[in-house]
Design a protein around this motif. Structure first.
Motif, PDB file in Angstrom:
ATOM      1  N   PRO A 114      -1.158   3.798   4.554  1.00  0.00           N
ATOM      2  CA  PRO A 114      -1.263   3.573   3.015  1.00  0.00           C
ATOM      3  C   PRO A 114      -2.339   2.467   2.861  1.00  0.00           C
ATOM      4  O   PRO A 114      -2.669   1.797   3.477  1.00  0.00           O
ATOM      5  CB  PRO A 114       0.119   2.953   2.549  1.00  0.00           C
ATOM      6  N   ALA A 115      -2.678   2.407   1.303  1.00  0.00           N
ATOM      7  CA  ALA A 115      -3.449   1.438   0.992  1.00  0.00           C
ATOM      8  C   ALA A 115      -2.601   0.268   0.867  1.00  0.00           C
ATOM      9  O   ALA A 115      -1.404   0.351   0.572  1.00  0.00           O
ATOM     10  CB  ALA A 115      -4.342   1.716  -0.310  1.00  0.00           C
ATOM     11  N   ILE A 116      -3.064  -1.181   1.300  1.00  0.00           N
ATOM     12  CA  ILE A 116      -2.057  -2.044   0.980  1.00  0.00           C
ATOM     13  C   ILE A 116      -2.810  -3.365   0.340  1.00  0.00           C
ATOM     14  O   ILE A 116      -3.752  -3.500   0.167  1.00  0.00           O
ATOM     15  CB  ILE A 116      -1.653  -2.651   2.582  1.00  0.00           C
ATOM     16  N   VAL A 117      -1.680  -3.980  -0.345  1.00  0.00           N
ATOM     17  CA  VAL A 117      -1.950  -5.326  -0.729  1.00  0.00           C
ATOM     18  C   VAL A 117      -1.220  -6.303  -0.225  1.00  0.00           C
ATOM     19  O   VAL A 117       0.035  -6.106   0.123  1.00  0.00           O
ATOM     20  CB  VAL A 117      -1.464  -5.316  -2.422  1.00  0.00           C
ATOM     21  N   ASP A 118      -1.956  -6.998   0.655  1.00  0.00           N
ATOM     22  CA  ASP A 118      -1.431  -7.899   1.691  1.00  0.00           C
ATOM     23  C   ASP A 118      -1.205  -9.382   1.394  1.00  0.00           C
ATOM     24  O   ASP A 118      -2.262  -9.890   1.094  1.00  0.00           O
ATOM     25  CB  ASP A 118      -2.448  -7.835   2.854  1.00  0.00           C
ATOM     26  N   ARG A 119      -0.024  -9.785   1.040  1.00  0.00           N
ATOM     27  CA  ARG A 119       0.231 -10.969   0.747  1.00  0.00           C
ATOM     28  C   ARG A 119       1.395 -11.492   1.919  1.00  0.00           C
ATOM     29  O   ARG A 119       2.536 -11.868   1.771  1.00  0.00           O
ATOM     30  CB  ARG A 119       0.923 -11.113  -0.580  1.00  0.00           C
ATOM     31  N   SER A 120       0.966 -11.345   3.201  1.00  0.00           N
ATOM     32  CA  SER A 120       2.083 -11.452   4.109  1.00  0.00           C
ATOM     33  C   SER A 120       2.744 -12.778   3.933  1.00  0.00           C
ATOM     34  O   SER A 120       2.227 -13.673   3.668  1.00  0.00           O
ATOM     35  CB  SER A 120       1.191 -11.447   5.596  1.00  0.00           C
ATOM     36  N   PRO A 121       4.086 -12.719   4.269  1.00  0.00           N
ATOM     37  CA  PRO A 121       4.508 -11.602   4.698  1.00  0.00           C
ATOM     38  C   PRO A 121       5.151 -10.548   3.770  1.00  0.00           C
ATOM     39  O   PRO A 121       5.807  -9.450   4.091  1.00  0.00           O
ATOM     40  CB  PRO A 121       6.047 -12.059   5.285  1.00  0.00           C
TER      41      PRO A 121
END
Ligand SMILES: C[S@@+](CC[C@H](N)C(=O)[O-])C[C@H]1O[C@@H](n2cnc3c(N)ncnc32)[C@H](O)[C@@H]1O
Length: 464
Positions: A114-121
């Motif tokens: 998928p496309a991701i929006v990364d605000r890990s975690p």
């Protein structure tokens, strides 16, 4: 749903990437970020990809793909520009039961990335099931602007308190209330504005007062509008996410139900004309009982709960049992259907008022104030009027309304199946007899209906 969204733990697992160019590099970066050990196979491997693999102590196999490259592998990605090689990667992986992704070839994939929006975690994954990567990217751009960068810090902070809160507040419901209250208060803002010490002190203080948490049930009586999920109010959406249990009617579409908190219990209480799946008295009692169990109960009704929705009866039982409740208006069918059909209910050239009337037959008659309804300077909207349509037309004419007064029947208004049938009081009963009509329908009578042809904008069908 075409693909099941899951998050896979690939940490320290060998993941095979077949391909040595840009596309392979982008997939390898993602796998690397998730902690995978890379095995890259290609006759030529670009410098960036090579460095990435070396930095992560992975394996470079500088040659063509061989099925044996799958040995010991957790998942495989085909990212070459050679269709035959990509297909071979897919076949080899599938024959071993390994998850496989082939870039831009959904038919060869058992999973897609998928496309991701990364605000890990915290990670938001978006996919169109391979239908439109550009649409997915647009959505990702929107979410990137909406979700603050510090969300990851907030999640980490909360994660750090999880086991402590669990040991202090052992009861699940009280614990859930604690977290909800925490996140509805000033905590998020403290973290997002960088005041993490203050946020920790705040959590400690709230924890020390956690004995006073009372799990009190509450009912949200919410109008879901006429059908189009985009017509839900912001407050309706928020409460739909908070509810533990949802009681919903037949008129609430599955697209709207899809926006309810996924793990909420969902109870269909029906309500079709003369076929109430659960009788009204039982619905009233159920609302009281569920709230007394300490649950947040969402009573989701089509349109507006106070317009021909029996919302008054439901809150009466709640008031009697002293249960806290909120009533959230929804767009009523008259308003939604008129707007989507292009009928301005009170266009000032034709109508000074609008009346919402029930056309529900009582003992096979419609007992209405016909002399007042037959006023030609107003618009009359009949809810539940399909069965009594012929009587409505006859009575309006009999009480002095012109036989050529325009009338519209809007079916499944505001949904992709919306149909608008127009005619006159004289012609409409015969038109409807010849047409296959799908409930729900609403009837609009008045000169404003004439404007419909000019103002029609929504892509439903217009049958004149
Ligand atoms: C029991 S009443 C509930 C009305 C609802 N509380 C409201 O405010 O719209 C049900 C009637 O609303 C009308 N209705 C509701 N949704 C509709 C829609 N999408 N299109 C046409 N009519 C609708 C129909 O006349 C239906 O028989």
């Amino acid at each position: 749903m075409q693909f099941l969204p899951i998050f896979l733990n690939v940490r320290a697992q060998t993941c095979l990437v077949v391909g040595g160019g840009d596309v392979a590099y982008r997939k390898a970066v993602l796998l690397d970020r998730a902690g995978a050990r890379l095995r890259v196979v290609a006759p030529e491997i670009c410098v960036e990809l090579e460095s990435l693999v070396i930095a992560g102590a992975g394996e470079l196999r500088v040659r063509g793909f061989d099925e044996l490259d799958m040995d010991g592998v957790f998942l495989a990605v085909g990212a070459t520009d050679d269709e035959e090689v990509n297909a071979a990667v897919s076949v080899a992986a599938k024959s071993r039961g390994l998850p496989v992704n082939v870039v831009d070839k959904p038919s060869l994939c058992s999973f897609i990335v998928p496309a991701i929006v990364d605000r890990s975690p915290v990670v938001i994954a978006i996919s169109s099931g391979g239908a439109s990567p550009v649409l997915t990217r647009k959505l990702k751009e929107k979410l990137e602007t909406m979700v603050p960068a510090a969300y990851g810090r907030l999640a980490l902070l909360l994660g750090g308190y999880r086991s402590r809160v669990k040991s202090v507040i052992t009861d699940f419901k009280r614990r859930t209330r604690f977290w909800e209250a925490l996140l509805s208060g000033p905590l998020s803002e403290m973290v997002l504005s960088g005041k993490e010490d203050e946020a920790r002190r705040y959590i400690e203080q709230q924890l020390s007062e956690s004995d006073s948490i009372v799990v009190q049930g509450e009912v949200f009586l919410v109008g879901a509008g006429p059908g189009d999920p985009d017509l839900l109010t912001l407050k309706a959406l928020r409460l739909m996410q908070e509810a533990d249990v949802v009681l919903y009617d037949r008129l609430v579409s599955k697209e709207i139900m899809a926006r309810v908190r996924p793990d909420a219990e969902k109870i269909n209480v029906g309500k079709e004309r003369s076929n109430h799946l659960v009788p009204q008295e039982q619905i009233n009692d159920l609302l009281v009982r569920l709230a007394q169990e300490g649950k947040k109960v969402l009573r989701l009704k089509g349109g507006d709960p106070f317009i021909f929705g029996r919302g008054g009866e439901e809150i009466d039982s709640l008031a009697e049992a002293r249960i806290p409740f909120q009533v959230i208006p929804g767009i009523t069918a008259a308003s939604g259907c008129a707007c989507y059909a292009g009928i301005p209910l009170t266009h000032r050239d034709c109508s000074q008022s609008v009346r919402f009337v029930t056309g529900h037959l009582k003992n096979d008659t419609i007992d209405l104030d016909w002399p007042n309804l037959a006023n030609e300077n107003q618009t009359v909207v009949f809810y539940m009027g399909l069965v009594g349509l012929e009587t409505i037309c006859e009575q309006l004419i009999a009480h002095g309304m012109a036989a050529d007064m325009p009338i519209a029947l809007v079916q499944q208004g505001t949904t992709p199946n919306q149909k608008v049938i127009t005619g006159t009081l004289e012609t409409m009963p015969a038109i409807v007899k010849m047409t296959e009509v799908q409930a729900p329908t609403i009837i609009i009578v008045g000169r404003v209906v004439k404007l419909q042809q000019r103002y029609s904008w929504f892509k439903g069908s217009n049958l004149v």
